[in-house]
Write an enzyme that holds these catalytic residues in place. Structure first.
Site, mmCIF file in Angstrom:
data_model
loop_
_atom_site.group_PDB
_atom_site.id
_atom_site.type_symbol
_atom_site.label_atom_id
_atom_site.label_comp_id
_atom_site.label_asym_id
_atom_site.label_seq_id
_atom_site.Cartn_x
_atom_site.Cartn_y
_atom_site.Cartn_z
ATOM 1 N N LYS A 74 0.795 -1.231 0.000
ATOM 2 C CA LYS A 74 0.000 0.000 0.000
ATOM 3 C C LYS A 74 0.831 1.287 0.000
ATOM 4 O O LYS A 74 0.481 2.294 0.603
ATOM 5 C CB LYS A 74 -1.000 0.017 1.188
ATOM 6 C CG LYS A 74 -1.758 -1.253 1.411
ATOM 7 C CD LYS A 74 -2.178 -1.962 0.147
ATOM 8 C CE LYS A 74 -3.264 -1.287 -0.644
ATOM 9 N NZ LYS A 74 -3.443 -1.991 -1.955
ATOM 10 N N GLY A 132 2.229 2.358 -3.114
ATOM 11 C CA GLY A 132 2.347 2.823 -4.495
ATOM 12 C C GLY A 132 3.030 1.799 -5.395
ATOM 13 O O GLY A 132 3.537 2.145 -6.475
ATOM 14 N N THR A 161 1.772 -0.645 -7.251
ATOM 15 C CA THR A 161 1.106 -0.823 -8.539
ATOM 16 C C THR A 161 1.539 0.274 -9.512
ATOM 17 O O THR A 161 1.839 0.017 -10.681
ATOM 18 C CB THR A 161 -0.435 -0.759 -8.354
ATOM 19 O OG1 THR A 161 -0.783 -1.514 -7.192
ATOM 20 C CG2 THR A 161 -1.172 -1.254 -9.566
ATOM 21 N N TRP A 162 1.580 1.469 -9.000
ATOM 22 C CA TRP A 162 1.964 2.637 -9.809
ATOM 23 C C TRP A 162 3.417 2.514 -10.274
ATOM 24 O O TRP A 162 3.728 2.673 -11.458
ATOM 25 C CB TRP A 162 1.774 3.882 -8.945
ATOM 26 C CG TRP A 162 1.927 5.193 -9.631
ATOM 27 C CD1 TRP A 162 1.852 5.439 -10.985
ATOM 28 C CD2 TRP A 162 2.159 6.459 -9.004
ATOM 29 N NE1 TRP A 162 2.032 6.783 -11.227
ATOM 30 C CE2 TRP A 162 2.206 7.430 -10.027
ATOM 31 C CE3 TRP A 162 2.311 6.874 -7.680
ATOM 32 C CZ2 TRP A 162 2.416 8.782 -9.755
ATOM 33 C CZ3 TRP A 162 2.511 8.221 -7.407
ATOM 34 C CH2 TRP A 162 2.563 9.162 -8.443
ATOM 35 N N HIS A 164 7.698 -7.439 -1.759
ATOM 36 C CA HIS A 164 7.551 -6.729 -0.480
ATOM 37 C C HIS A 164 8.573 -7.254 0.532
ATOM 38 O O HIS A 164 8.576 -6.835 1.679
ATOM 39 C CB HIS A 164 6.153 -6.962 0.100
ATOM 40 C CG HIS A 164 5.041 -6.302 -0.670
ATOM 41 N ND1 HIS A 164 5.142 -5.039 -1.190
ATOM 42 C CD2 HIS A 164 3.794 -6.731 -0.978
ATOM 43 C CE1 HIS A 164 3.993 -4.723 -1.786
ATOM 44 N NE2 HIS A 164 3.169 -5.727 -1.682
ATOM 45 N N SER A 200 -4.505 3.070 4.020
ATOM 46 C CA SER A 200 -4.700 2.289 2.798
ATOM 47 C C SER A 200 -4.675 0.796 3.127
ATOM 48 O O SER A 200 -5.517 0.024 2.664
ATOM 49 C CB SER A 200 -3.583 2.645 1.801
ATOM 50 O OG SER A 200 -3.781 1.993 0.589
ATOM 51 N N ARG A 234 -8.028 2.849 -4.913
ATOM 52 C CA ARG A 234 -9.028 3.361 -3.971
ATOM 53 C C ARG A 234 -9.179 4.864 -4.167
ATOM 54 O O ARG A 234 -10.043 5.316 -4.895
ATOM 55 C CB ARG A 234 -8.611 2.984 -2.533
ATOM 56 C CG ARG A 234 -9.698 3.154 -1.479
ATOM 57 C CD ARG A 234 -9.179 2.780 -0.099
ATOM 58 N NE ARG A 234 -8.119 3.672 0.338
ATOM 59 C CZ ARG A 234 -8.298 4.762 1.086
ATOM 60 N NH1 ARG A 234 -9.497 5.084 1.512
ATOM 61 N NH2 ARG A 234 -7.267 5.527 1.445
HETATM 62 P P1 A3P Z 1 -5.111 4.512 -1.357
HETATM 63 O O1 A3P Z 1 -5.612 3.286 -0.671
HETATM 64 O O2 A3P Z 1 -4.671 5.578 -0.405
HETATM 65 O O3 A3P Z 1 -6.053 5.026 -2.376
HETATM 66 P P2 A3P Z 1 -0.080 -0.483 -3.657
HETATM 67 O O4 A3P Z 1 -0.051 -0.359 -5.130
HETATM 68 O O5 A3P Z 1 1.284 -0.561 -3.020
HETATM 69 O O6 A3P Z 1 -0.987 -1.560 -3.211
HETATM 70 O O7 A3P Z 1 -0.644 0.889 -3.084
HETATM 71 C C1 A3P Z 1 -2.008 1.179 -3.215
HETATM 72 C C2 A3P Z 1 -2.212 2.658 -3.065
HETATM 73 O O8 A3P Z 1 -1.712 3.317 -4.241
HETATM 74 C C3 A3P Z 1 -3.695 2.968 -2.985
HETATM 75 O O9 A3P Z 1 -3.787 4.123 -2.155
HETATM 76 C C4 A3P Z 1 -4.026 3.256 -4.449
HETATM 77 O O10 A3P Z 1 -5.196 3.992 -4.629
HETATM 78 C C5 A3P Z 1 -2.774 3.993 -4.903
HETATM 79 N N1 A3P Z 1 -2.560 3.902 -6.361
HETATM 80 C C6 A3P Z 1 -2.836 2.858 -7.177
HETATM 81 N N2 A3P Z 1 -2.504 3.145 -8.442
HETATM 82 C C7 A3P Z 1 -2.002 4.386 -8.431
HETATM 83 C C8 A3P Z 1 -1.485 5.245 -9.464
HETATM 84 N N3 A3P Z 1 -1.460 4.864 -10.727
HETATM 85 N N4 A3P Z 1 -1.048 6.460 -9.086
HETATM 86 C C9 A3P Z 1 -1.069 6.861 -7.806
HETATM 87 N N5 A3P Z 1 -1.555 6.099 -6.793
HETATM 88 C C10 A3P Z 1 -2.010 4.875 -7.102
#
Ligand code: A3P
Length: 307
Positions: A63, A65, A67-68, A127, A156, A281
């Protein structure tokens, strides 16, 4: 010879155990907390994975970032292979393009064969804390780490893990989850050890470990894309900059774009977790103000300061 399953059971019995976030229990293994299924995968990864200098690893706490950063890294490295209008990121979830060692490649005793089907450079996600990275630590491969403000990561994670539990069990209340987080019992945590492990390595070996912050990326993704590309030895040319390639990548990987894609509305990523409601989210910096009381903020700030 004892069967693998009983060896695993014996190991679990010897480890400190607590209520888990995703599973009923989590275990303290190699100085971090995780469910038993991940322990098995980490052991297999450590035994079998042979890092190559060309490998690229996207590392993070859950949680933060991930995925990004996976999307951005994949887009940068493969930008000469794919047309932006017919890009794999538009039809595949980033976690499928950049698979996790522990939750995908080595799960359930799988041992992937990287000799044939994986092109170089191969992109991986993890992770796993830095000290447990096996052969990666001694290799010359590149690691990109993303760190997020623990307040937002916590909120998150609380949302996420309550939605994706492995076994049916009562959700963790915000108070209970917060208490665990502050005690360092977060998934793959303590979060401070995880972050500091990669941070220190990035200072020691800046050519091999790039330490990024979610909040900085959120403020200026273009300059971070340039840093990322340079670090990976895939720098953008002046012509690419003039042609808006960096902006195109940042747009394709943005929260708004990824969230709206069919694949991310309907598909699953690891362990059959649905993409849509879980991975994308709000993506807001500072969303924690809507959840944490002043007392909680004081407690977590103290932990952060101390650690
Ligand atoms: P929130 O739950 O605060 O919305 P991970 O990818 O490590 O699981 O992290 C998830 C968090 O990154 C979530 O935060 C999600 O909404 C956010 N997120 C996912 N894709 C993103 C993107 N392309 N750019 C920025 N934030 C992103």
């Amino acid at each position: 010879m004892k069967k693998k399953a009983s060896v695993h059971k014996e190991l679990l019995h010897s480890l400190p155990k607590e209520r888990g976030w995703r599973s009923i229990h989590q275990y303290h293994f190699q100085n971090f907390w995780c469910p038993s299924v991940d322990i098995e995968a980490v052991i297999s990864f450590q035994k079998h994975f042979q890092a190559r200098d060309s490998d690229i690893v996207v590392a993070s706490l859950p949680k933060s970032g991930t995925t990004w950063l996976k999307a951005l890294t994949f887009a940068v490295v493969n930008r000469h292979r794919f047309d932006i209008k017919a890009h794999p990121l538009l039809t595949s979830n980033p976690h499928h393009l950049v698979p996790f060692f522990e939750m995908d490649l080595y799960i359930n005793n799988r041992v992937p064969d990287f000799s044939s089907k994986f092109a170089e450079p191969t992109l991986f996600g993890t992770h796993i804390p830095f000290p447990s990275l096996g052969t990666i630590k001694e290799s010359n491969c590149k690691i990109i780490y993303v760190c997020r403000n623990p307040f937002d990561s916590f909120v998150s994670a609380w949302h996420f893990f309550n939605k994706v539990k492995l076994q049916s069990q009562a959700p963790l209340s915000l108070d209970e989850a917060f208490d665990r987080y502050c005690q360092g019992m977060d998934a793959f945590g303590p979060f401070w050890d995880h972050i500091l492990g990669y941070w220190k390595e990035s200072l020691k070996r800046p050519q091999n470990v790039l330490f990024l912050k979610y909040e900085d990326m959120n403020q200026d993704v273009v300059s971070h894309l340039k840093r990322l590309a340079k670090f990976l030895d895939y720098p953008f040319t002046e012509e690419e900059e003039r042609n808006g390639v960096i902006e195109d990548i940042s747009k394709m990987c943005s929260f708004e774009t990824l969230k709206k894609l069919d694949i991310n509305k309907t598909g699953t990523f690891v362990n059959n977790i649905e993409n849509s409601k879980n991975l994308f989210r709000k993506a807001e910096v500072g969303d924690w103000v809507n959840y944490l009381t002043p007392k909680m903020v004081e407690r977590m700030s103290k932990v952060i300061e101390e650690k």
